[in-house]
Enzyme design. Structure first.
Site, PDB file in Angstrom:
ATOM      1  CG  LEU A   1      -2.058  -0.977   1.245  1.00 33.66           C
ATOM      2  CD1 LEU A   1      -2.693  -1.013   2.622  1.00 33.66           C
ATOM      3  CD2 LEU A   1      -3.091  -0.581   0.202  1.00 33.66           C
ATOM      4  N   GLY A   2       1.990   1.124   0.624  1.00 35.41           N
ATOM      5  CA  GLY A   2       2.861   2.287   0.677  1.00 35.41           C
ATOM      6  C   GLY A   2       4.045   2.026   1.573  1.00 35.41           C
TER       7      GLY A   2
ATOM      8  N   GLY B   1       6.434   3.891   4.402  1.00 33.56           N
ATOM      9  CA  GLY B   1       6.567   5.061   5.260  1.00 33.56           C
ATOM     10  C   GLY B   1       7.896   5.035   5.983  1.00 33.56           C
ATOM     11  N   GLY B   2       8.011   5.911   6.928  1.00 33.01           N
ATOM     12  CA  GLY B   2       9.260   6.008   7.661  1.00 33.01           C
ATOM     13  C   GLY B   2       9.553   4.801   8.517  1.00 33.01           C
ATOM     14  CG  PHE B   3       7.584   4.042  11.705  1.00 32.52           C
ATOM     15  CD1 PHE B   3       8.479   4.157  12.756  1.00 32.52           C
ATOM     16  CD2 PHE B   3       6.662   5.043  11.491  1.00 32.52           C
ATOM     17  CE1 PHE B   3       8.441   5.267  13.582  1.00 32.52           C
ATOM     18  CE2 PHE B   3       6.626   6.151  12.317  1.00 32.52           C
ATOM     19  CZ  PHE B   3       7.514   6.268  13.364  1.00 32.52           C
ATOM     20  N   GLY B   4       8.334   1.591   7.831  1.00 32.81           N
ATOM     21  CA  GLY B   4       8.389   0.326   7.096  1.00 32.81           C
ATOM     22  C   GLY B   4       7.315   0.279   6.032  1.00 32.81           C
TER      23      GLY B   4
ATOM     24  CB  VAL C   1       1.566  -0.139   4.859  1.00 32.54           C
ATOM     25  CG1 VAL C   1       0.166  -0.514   5.295  1.00 32.54           C
ATOM     26  CG2 VAL C   1       2.230   0.747   5.904  1.00 32.54           C
TER      27      VAL C   1
ATOM     28  CE  LYS D   1       3.763   2.087   9.635  1.00 34.55           C
ATOM     29  NZ  LYS D   1       3.105   3.381   9.718  1.00 34.55           N
TER      30      LYS D   1
ATOM     31  CG  ASP E   1       4.563  10.574  12.461  1.00 30.92           C
ATOM     32  OD1 ASP E   1       4.837  11.723  12.018  1.00 30.92           O
ATOM     33  OD2 ASP E   1       4.903   9.533  11.865  1.00 30.92           O
TER      34      ASP E   1
HETATM   35  N1  LIG Z   1      -4.826   1.055   7.512  1.00 31.79           N
HETATM   36  C1  LIG Z   1      -4.503   1.397   6.281  1.00 31.79           C
HETATM   37  N2  LIG Z   1      -5.402   1.235   5.286  1.00 31.79           N
HETATM   38  C2  LIG Z   1      -5.071   1.566   4.018  1.00 31.79           C
HETATM   39  N3  LIG Z   1      -3.902   2.111   3.647  1.00 31.79           N
HETATM   40  C3  LIG Z   1      -2.972   2.307   4.602  1.00 31.79           C
HETATM   41  C4  LIG Z   1      -3.214   1.956   5.957  1.00 31.79           C
HETATM   42  N4  LIG Z   1      -2.104   2.250   6.662  1.00 31.79           N
HETATM   43  C5  LIG Z   1      -1.228   2.786   5.804  1.00 31.79           C
HETATM   44  N5  LIG Z   1      -1.724   2.810   4.551  1.00 31.79           N
HETATM   45  C6  LIG Z   1      -1.065   3.278   3.357  1.00 31.79           C
HETATM   46  O1  LIG Z   1       0.301   2.962   3.429  1.00 31.79           O
HETATM   47  C7  LIG Z   1       1.100   4.117   3.236  1.00 31.79           C
HETATM   48  C8  LIG Z   1       2.331   4.021   4.117  1.00 31.79           C
HETATM   49  O2  LIG Z   1       1.948   4.146   5.444  1.00 31.79           O
HETATM   50  P1  LIG Z   1       3.011   4.462   6.576  1.00 31.79           P
HETATM   51  O3  LIG Z   1       2.246   4.763   7.811  1.00 31.79           O
HETATM   52  O4  LIG Z   1       3.976   3.356   6.631  1.00 31.79           O
HETATM   53  O5  LIG Z   1       3.773   5.682   6.018  1.00 31.79           O
HETATM   54  P2  LIG Z   1       3.517   7.202   6.236  1.00 31.79           P
HETATM   55  O6  LIG Z   1       2.223   7.377   6.972  1.00 31.79           O
HETATM   56  O7  LIG Z   1       3.664   7.883   4.943  1.00 31.79           O
HETATM   57  O8  LIG Z   1       4.716   7.627   7.168  1.00 31.79           O
HETATM   58  P3  LIG Z   1       4.935   7.296   8.718  1.00 31.79           P
HETATM   59  O9  LIG Z   1       5.865   6.153   8.703  1.00 31.79           O
HETATM   60  O10 LIG Z   1       5.534   8.531   9.266  1.00 31.79           O
HETATM   61  O11 LIG Z   1       3.615   6.955   9.292  1.00 31.79           O
HETATM   62  C9  LIG Z   1       0.213   5.245   3.611  1.00 31.79           C
HETATM   63  O12 LIG Z   1       0.574   6.382   2.885  1.00 31.79           O
HETATM   64  C10 LIG Z   1      -1.170   4.771   3.233  1.00 31.79           C
HETATM   65  O13 LIG Z   1      -1.429   5.117   1.884  1.00 31.79           O
HETATM   66 MG   LIG Z   2       1.671   6.365   8.554  1.00 29.73          MG
END
Ligand SMILES: Nc1ncnc2c1ncn2[C@@H]1O[C@H](COP(=O)(O)OP(=O)(O)OP(=O)(O)O)[C@@H](O)[C@H]1O
Ligand SMILES: [Mg+2]
Ligand SMILES: *[C@@H]1O[C@H](CO)[C@@H](O)[C@H](O)[C@H]1NC(C)=O
Ligand SMILES: *[C@@H]1O[C@H](CO)[C@@H](O)[C@H](O)[C@H]1NC(C)=O
Ligand SMILES: *[C@@H]1O[C@H](CO)[C@@H](O)[C@H](O)[C@H]1NC(C)=O
Ligand SMILES: *[C@@H]1O[C@H](CO)[C@@H](O)[C@H](O)[C@H]1NC(C)=O
Ligand SMILES: *[C@@H]1O[C@H](CO)[C@@H](O)[C@H](O)[C@H]1NC(C)=O
Ligand SMILES: *[C@@H]1O[C@H](CO)[C@@H](O)[C@H](O)[C@H]1NC(C)=O
Ligand SMILES: *[C@@H]1O[C@H](CO)[C@@H](O)[C@H](O)[C@H]1NC(C)=O
Ligand SMILES: *[C@@H]1O[C@H](CO)[C@@H](O)[C@H](O)[C@H]1NC(C)=O
Length: 667
Positions: free
Chosen positions: A350-351, A353-356, A358, A373, A470
């Site tokens: 899905l994406g 992020g800074g932590f890993g 998803v 995640k 965050d």
């Molecule tokens: N519960 C969820 N349902 C659908 N998509 C999600 C969900 N959680 C995260 N995502 C998708 O995954 C992507 C990455 O999420 P992630 O939280 O790892 O990164 P971030 O929010 O960009 O940065 P951070 O690590 O600071 O939270 C998000 O941008 C979102 O599009």
């Molecule tokens: Mg996030």
């Protein structure tokens, strides 16, 4: 008359080779339809093989040419020269192991009752062995070494007179053209040839052996001189005897010829019945090929299964600690998550992020859509507090929080399972490319209110204060009804523990970090409010909190907004894609609230409770002038503080954790 007889004989032999017998000369080319006298375990098989002993153990058998033979021309004459040829085969259930043996035999009678099997080969018994009144001559093919009989080995050919103690014996084999001895294995399962020749004049007995289809070797295998005139009775019977011991062995004669006073007639060995390859040859050769393959395959499969098992164990290995027992119900098995995401396939990403990363997944049993995640985490430090916190919050349900369903731990990895949010994260709508429809003001305002509710819940409505740490557009997820839901609460905490500001690593995202958080490294609800202020600007302006101008200079979005406010052009900061007619009051309210939240002094920022009251118009915003905020202070901060030398921005396109260490020491 003699000529006529010879011609007749030839005719019979030609027409019926297997029946070509006369008193002193015969040919058995296979034994079908013959009139052999058999006893014991002997029989003629339908295919023409003479089985002197069948496979049954501890038996003997005999087979005789039915007619008596006169080896002496006259009752008191000497034994004439004679010649015998036969083809035999020994088939044992075990490769090259058989007991006991077989013999070509000349005896005074066909009724050999009272003889013994085993080492006596069905020839004699332990009472008459060696007694000259036996009148027995035999050529033994012995496949067992009886030391009491002084057998030379377990594969020998011997000449026996009235006894199973051979007068002469040799290991089975033959001398080739150059008189070099070649071994043969009697019980190899192959058909082999034997010649037995006796010369009246020299009383020499020659026994010669050869593999099938080989001409008779010149040099005999065993040669002995013994005056058979002192042995044979007249008449005498010729035939075969064999005996089995404890191993199932078949002693078989395929063909046989005899001549008194002339060389044994040649038999066309190609026309002989074939030896069975059941018990021995065939399977053994098949085994020779199959066994190694099967063994290799077995080893391979066992190895593979073990590797797979170990891999499986490793693949699904998890990390459990005692304190986790209370969170048992919130724990997922790695295997389930692995299968839910089809092995964390990239298609389901899905994406990042800074932590890993998803991943989207479907839980195997409940078929519930989830977002998994994967947080890489090396230390176990703070894990207990973290899990305690997020699990306890996570299982609370609030319409503006993304529900955490549970977690799973592995070495260096923490997996968090959230409700899947079908509409993704808010940032995608704010910074999207032209094609994607952006959100209207009412939707944005609704989301802002939702996020505020969620944050209020974390700060004040739950039994203890939870700091999100965050807040930003990418951590605001949209459910199916486009409600804003805060995700990732508390996650920053995992990376943010310890109270010593010198060593504290501030975790959060650039542009959302309150100045005191950067300075002191201490997160509080008011640092969340600061981040919420940044988030408000993000939503209204449709821009990231750190702007970059055409020259590549970076500056805070808030300063740009303040500048516009100062210049009376606040509306120009609003996202160009928004239709603000009629809602300008609301838009300006949010912008001003954002600035209030972004106050450099934490105590001047509103609490979430107040933020909600402002948003709901239950309370007017305090009358703030743009100068109310110390513009200069922000500038100062910008120059000397957060964004001063030694600190580099992360690329603007990625919203990742800004890790700033030891800043307080830098001042
Ligand atoms: N519960 C969820 N349902 C659908 N998509 C999600 C969900 N959680 C995260 N995502 C998708 O995954 C992507 C990455 O999420 P992630 O939280 O790892 O990164 P971030 O929010 O960009 O940065 P951070 O690590 O600071 O939270 C998000 O941008 C979102 O599009
Ligand atoms: Mg996030
Ligand atoms: C072998 O012969 C013996 C005696 O005739 C008999 O009892 C036995 O059943 C036979 N075995 C086979 C395998 O034919
Ligand atoms: C077979 O031999 C026996 C004697 O051993 C004899 O009595 C019998 O007639 C013979 N049969 C044939 C068909 O030769
Ligand atoms: C054969 O020898 C026996 C004694 O050994 C003798 O009695 C007999 O007369 C002899 N017969 C002939 C035909 O010579
Ligand atoms: C074989 O000889 C024994 C005595 O040695 C006798 O009892 C038996 O009847 C004989 N069998 C045949 C078939 O002649
Ligand atoms: C040999 O056998 C005969 C008859 O079977 C017997 O009379 C004689 O005693 C035996 N000789 C020996 C040495 O056993
Ligand atoms: C032949 O037999 C002897 C002894 O039985 C053995 O040492 C030798 O290896 C055999 N040779 C072959 C080629 O089988
Ligand atoms: C036995 O073999 C030897 C050597 O080849 C030969 O000289 C002799 O004539 C043979 N004897 C018989 C009876 O075949
Ligand atoms: C063999 O023995 C018989 C008597 O038993 C004798 O007449 C004959 O000459 C002997 N043959 C040889 C070659 O010694």
């Amino acid at each position: 008359m003699k000529h006529l007889y010879f011609a007749l004989h030839l005719l019979i032999c030609f027409g019926f080779p297997s029946l070509c017998t006369s008193e002193d000369r015969f040919v058995y080319s296979g034994f079908s339809g013959t009139n052999l006298t058999v006893d014991g375990a002997a029989r003629v098989r339908p295919n023409g093989l003479l089985e002197v002993t069948n496979g049954t153990v501890n038996l003997y058998g005999h087979a005789f040419h039915p007619a008596p033979l006169h080896f002496r021309r006259s009752p008191n004459g000497t034994v004439q020269s004679f010649s015998v040829f036969f083809v035999f085969g020994i088939i044992s259930v075990y490769r090259e192991t058989s007991v006991d043996g077989m013999a070509f035999l000349i005896a005074p009678r066909k009724n050999l009752s009272g003889v013994l099997a085993n080492q006596f080969l069905g020839l004699l018994n332990n009472n008459n062995d060696g007694n000259s009144s036996n009148h027995i001559f035999a050529v033994e093919l012995d496949t067992f070494q009886n030391t009491e009989l002084k057998d030379i080995n377990d594969n020998h050919v011997g000449i026996d007179i009235n006894s199973v103690h051979s007068i002469k014996s040799q290991p089975a084999g033959f001398y080739d053209d150059t008189s070099i001895f070649r071994n043969l294995s009697l019980n190899s399962g192959e058909a082999m040839q034997i010649w037995v020749d006796y010369k009246e004049e020299t009383t020499q007995i020659n026994v010669t052996m050869a593999p099938l289809k080989m001409a008779k070797p010149v040099k005999p295998l065993v040669s002995a001189t013994y005056n058979l005139s002192q042995v044979f009775m007249d008449p005498a019977y010729i035939g075969f005897s064999s005996s089995t011991g404890p191993i199932s062995t078949q002693y078989i004669v395929l063909g046989w010829s005899f001549c008194m006073g002339c060389p044994a007639p040649v038999i066309n060995v190609n026309k002989l019945p074939k030896l069975p390859h059941l018990g021995r040859k065939f399977p053994s050769r098949v085994l020779e090929i199959i066994l190694p393959i099967a063994t290799a395959a077995l080893i391979l499969s066992v190895g593979t299964s073990i590797t797979l098992f170990v891999r499986r164990r490793q693949r699904y290995a998890e990390l459990h600690e005692d304190w986790e027992e209370e969170f048992r119900l919130h724990r997922f098995s790695y295997k389930d998550l692995f299968h839910a995401t089809q092995g964390f396939k990239n298609e389901h990403l899905l994406g990042v992020g800074g932590f890993g990363k998803v991943y989207k997944g479907v839980l195997p049993t409940s078929k519930l859509l989830v977002a998994v995640k994967k947080v890489s985490h090396e230390s176990r430090q703070g894990m207990k507090e973290f899990i305690t916190e997020i699990v306890s919050i996570g299982h609370l349900r609030h319409r503006n929080l993304v529900r955490l369903l549970g977690y799973c731990r592995r070495n260096y990895e923490l997996l968090l399972v959230y409700d899947y949010m079908p509409n993704g994260s808010l940032d995608k709508y704010l910074y999207c490319e032209e094609e994607m429809p952006t959100l209207g003001w009412s939707q944005r305002f609704h989301i802002i209110k939702g996020v505020a509710c969620g944050l209020l819940y974390l700060h004040e409505k739950w039994e203890k204060v939870v700091i999100h740490r965050d807040i930003k557009a990418s951590n605001v997820l949209l459910d199916s009804e486009m409600n804003g839901r805060l995700g990732d609460f508390g996650l920053a905490r995992l990376y943010d523990h310890g109270s010593d500001p010198q060593t504290t690593h501030v975790v959060g995202t650039m542009g959302y970090l309150a100045p005191e958080l950067v300075r002191m490294g201490k997160a509080s609800p008011l640092t969340d409010v600061y981040a919420f202020g940044s988030f408000l600007l993000e939503v209204v302006c449709g821009q990231k909190p750190i702007k970059e101008d055409a020259q590549g200079n970076r500056f805070m979005l808030v300063n740009w907004v303040l500048q516009h406010w100062h210049n009376g052009t606040l509306v120009e900061t609003v996202d160009r894609r928004l239709q603000v007619e009629g809602v300008l009051d609301e838009v300006c309210l949010v912008l001003k609230l954002a600035i209030l939240c972004l106050h450099p002094s934490p105590t001047s920022r509103p609490k979430m409770q107040q933020v909600i009251q402002y948003l709901d118009n239950e309370m007017p915003l305090p009358d703030l002038e743009p100068t109310h905020l110390s513009f200069n202070e922000l500038r100062l901060m910008e120059n000397k503080g957060i964004f001063s030398s030694g600190m580099s921005y992360p690329p603007l396109t990625t919203t990742s954790i800004g890790t700033i260490s030891g800043l307080s020491g830098g001042r």
